[in-house]
Design an enzyme around this catalytic site. Structure first.
Site, PDB file in Angstrom:
ATOM      1  N   ARG A 199     -13.541 -26.504 -36.109  1.00 23.79           N
ATOM      2  CA  ARG A 199     -12.494 -27.079 -35.563  1.00 23.79           C
ATOM      3  C   ARG A 199     -10.894 -26.824 -36.829  1.00 23.79           C
ATOM      4  NH1 ARG A 199     -12.412 -30.409 -31.607  1.00 23.79           N
ATOM      5  NH2 ARG A 199     -14.415 -31.225 -31.279  1.00 23.79           N
TER       6      ARG A 199
ATOM      7  N   ARG B  95     -15.877 -28.736 -28.280  1.00 30.99           N
ATOM      8  CA  ARG B  95     -14.992 -30.195 -27.572  1.00 30.99           C
ATOM      9  C   ARG B  95     -13.344 -29.845 -27.473  1.00 30.99           C
ATOM     10  NH1 ARG B  95     -15.733 -33.701 -23.469  1.00 30.99           N
ATOM     11  NH2 ARG B  95     -18.120 -34.080 -24.192  1.00 30.99           N
TER      12      ARG B  95
ATOM     13  N   HIS C 279     -22.568 -26.857 -35.904  1.00 25.66           N
ATOM     14  CA  HIS C 279     -21.887 -27.653 -36.260  1.00 25.66           C
ATOM     15  C   HIS C 279     -21.477 -28.400 -37.717  1.00 25.66           C
ATOM     16  CE1 HIS C 279     -20.388 -32.410 -36.788  1.00 25.66           C
ATOM     17  NE2 HIS C 279     -19.814 -31.753 -35.877  1.00 25.66           N
TER      18      HIS C 279
ATOM     19  N   TYR D  90      -8.674 -37.512 -42.424  1.00 26.23           N
ATOM     20  CA  TYR D  90     -10.516 -37.738 -42.220  1.00 26.23           C
ATOM     21  C   TYR D  90     -10.866 -38.369 -43.962  1.00 26.23           C
ATOM     22  CZ  TYR D  90     -10.138 -35.950 -37.795  1.00 26.23           C
ATOM     23  OH  TYR D  90      -9.151 -36.013 -35.812  1.00 26.23           O
TER      24      TYR D  90
ATOM     25  N   ARG E  34     -19.224 -45.851 -38.053  1.00 21.42           N
ATOM     26  CA  ARG E  34     -18.071 -46.434 -37.436  1.00 21.42           C
ATOM     27  C   ARG E  34     -17.792 -45.869 -35.868  1.00 21.42           C
ATOM     28  NH1 ARG E  34     -15.221 -40.828 -37.064  1.00 21.42           N
ATOM     29  NH2 ARG E  34     -15.565 -40.654 -35.253  1.00 21.42           N
TER      30      ARG E  34
END
Length: 470
Positions: free
Chosen positions: A176, A206, A236, A269, A365
């Protein structure tokens, strides 16, 4: 397994409930409360979208929880309006009922009034870094923690590599990107300067499919060698490799992260960013890029673990080692921080470790399908969830304590699709300063109360800050 296993759907709703409760706290500005209401709404929409895609039914228990959350959301919204009224803000009647549009409009109205928001972070200029970042990494391994530290050193490293005569190649994975990606600009400049640039971009990420396809075309036009990931095995892993020549020898600068190469999310993040000039690590990553570009990861690394090749097997082996220590009556410990724990195979092994006497601390989390604290089953396991201003996104694995402790950072959660259906990465952190920092961070997170929720044996969560001013 039935008594200690929680359904994913219920666990997901419990996580969304924790997100919602942040908006109810008195000690955060109104703007932040509104932001968390929006996040809650967006998460819930995604939750239903995924369930619809998978044709999953909503149970009576889940419907009851959803009604409770909807009522709680409206209550929090009303309290926010009352808080603004006390501050003598003129709120029109149309805002009496919560809606996402009302929430966004209200945030926009308050945006210019800084007392309602946390201070905004200033824009960074990646070109102002005067340190030689390649020498900085070659000197010793480095660890950065976002967003508490800037992403600037990473971009500065790439910018300097793009201009350095001794650098021959830059290879990177992309999952991303930011809206106005600095990374893409640097890679294009590297090509202009005669560097070979290899990019493996995941076009099946996604909600990023169209964006990443567009980025792939831009990078190809810039002269990069681009490979798009395969839908059946998403890439990923977050990896970057700089190859440079020192006389007749090749040298490598490797970067492995838990988060995306995205300067926007790096401000919101929490993630780990690891740099090393280790030759063996560089060689393993060079082989990784060669195989990934061909569409098939075949070889397992000794220093770097990859799924679907050997990451799961290595983790299970580490669990087994701690079980063996416990059975011999020696201290045994497993510490894990991930976003999701849903793999039944991993849960089964953690339960086995608990029954053997291994001390297990889990920071999960979101979805956690393991119930902790059940006598004779999971009584040696503690599970907590951290939900605060920043989205907890970093993953780490700790095994053993004292001199024999080993610590790894990873892109992988403990999910079946991470172990089998994705290309993930994990690397051991051996440099003592980096390792000690990670150890202290994990300990601090296990002592955290303000943003921490402790899981109970029935799977529910108790906020550890209860009794304090919210």
């Amino acid at each position: 397994m039935k008594n200690m296993y929680m359904k994913k759907g219920i666990s997901e709703l419990l996580f969304q409930e924790r997100v919602l409760e942040i908006a109810a706290r008195n000690n955060i500005p109104v703007g932040e409360k509104l932001r968390f209401l929006e996040i809650f709404e967006e998460n819930l929409e995604e939750y239903f979208r995924i369930r619809k895609e998978k044709k999953k039914k909503t149970s009576k228990k889940m419907k009851r929880k959803l009604r409770e959350m909807e009522n709680r959301k409206q209550e929090i919204w009303w309290n926010i309006l009352e808080e603004l009224k006390e501050k003598q803000e003129n709120i029109s009647k149309e805002y009496r009922q919560y809606s996402r549009e009302n929430c966004r409009q209200l945030r926009a109205c308050l945006r210019e009034k800084q007392e309602y928001f946390f201070e905004e972070q200033t824009e960074e200029n990646w070109c102002e870094d005067t340190l030689n970042r390649m020498e900085w990494v070659m000197e010793k391994d480095r660890l950065l923690v976002y967003p508490y530290e800037s992403m600037q050193p990473f971009f500065s490293l790439l910018e300097q590599a793009a201009q350095a005569d001794e650098v021959e190649e830059i290879a990177i994975t992309i999952y991303r990107l930011a809206e106005d990606s600095e990374l893409v600009k640097i890679l294009a400049r590297a090509v202009e300067n005669g560097k070979k640039v290899t990019v493996i971009i995941e076009v099946h990420a996604r909600y990023e499919e169209e964006k990443n396809q567009a980025w792939a075309r831009i990078l190809e036009r810039a002269g990069c060698k681009v490979c798009c990931g395969r839908k059946e095995q998403k890439i990923h892993a977050k990896v970057c490799l700089i190859t440079k020549r020192n006389k007749e020898e090749l040298q490598y600068i490797s970067h492995i992260g838990t988060g995306n190469y995205n300067e926007d999310t790096a401000k919101a993040y929490t993630d780990f960013s690891f740099f090393t000039g280790d030759e063996s690590t560089g060689k393993e990553l060079a082989r990784f890029f060669e195989e990934a570009f061909k569409g098939k990861i075949k070889h397992s690394g000794k220093i770097v673990w990859f799924s679907p090749v050997n990451l799961k097997e290595q983790l299970l082996q580490k669990f087994e080692e701690e079980i063996a220590y416990a059975k011999r009556g020696e201290p045994a410990y497993i510490g894990i921080k991930v976003n999701v724990l849903s793999s039944k195979e991993m849960i089964k092994k953690l339960v086995e470790a608990s029954k053997a006497g291994v001390e297990i601390q889990l920071i999960v989390r979101g979805v956690c399908c393991l119930k902790a604290g059940i006598p004779k089953l999971t009584e040696n396991i503690r599970v907590r969830s951290l939900v605060g201003r920043y989205l907890e996104h970093s993953r780490m694995y700790l095994f053993g304590k004292g001199e024999r402790q080993k610590i790894y950072i990873s892109s992988a959660d403990l999910r079946e699709k991470c172990m089998k259906g994705r290309v993930e990465i994990a690397v051991e952190i051996e440099e003592q300063e980096c390792k000690e920092r990670l150890r202290r961070m994990f300990e601090d997170m296990m002592q955290e109360t303000e943003n921490a929720w402790e899981q109970q044996p029935d799977g529910s969560y108790h906020w550890l800050g209860e009794g304090k001013e919210k």
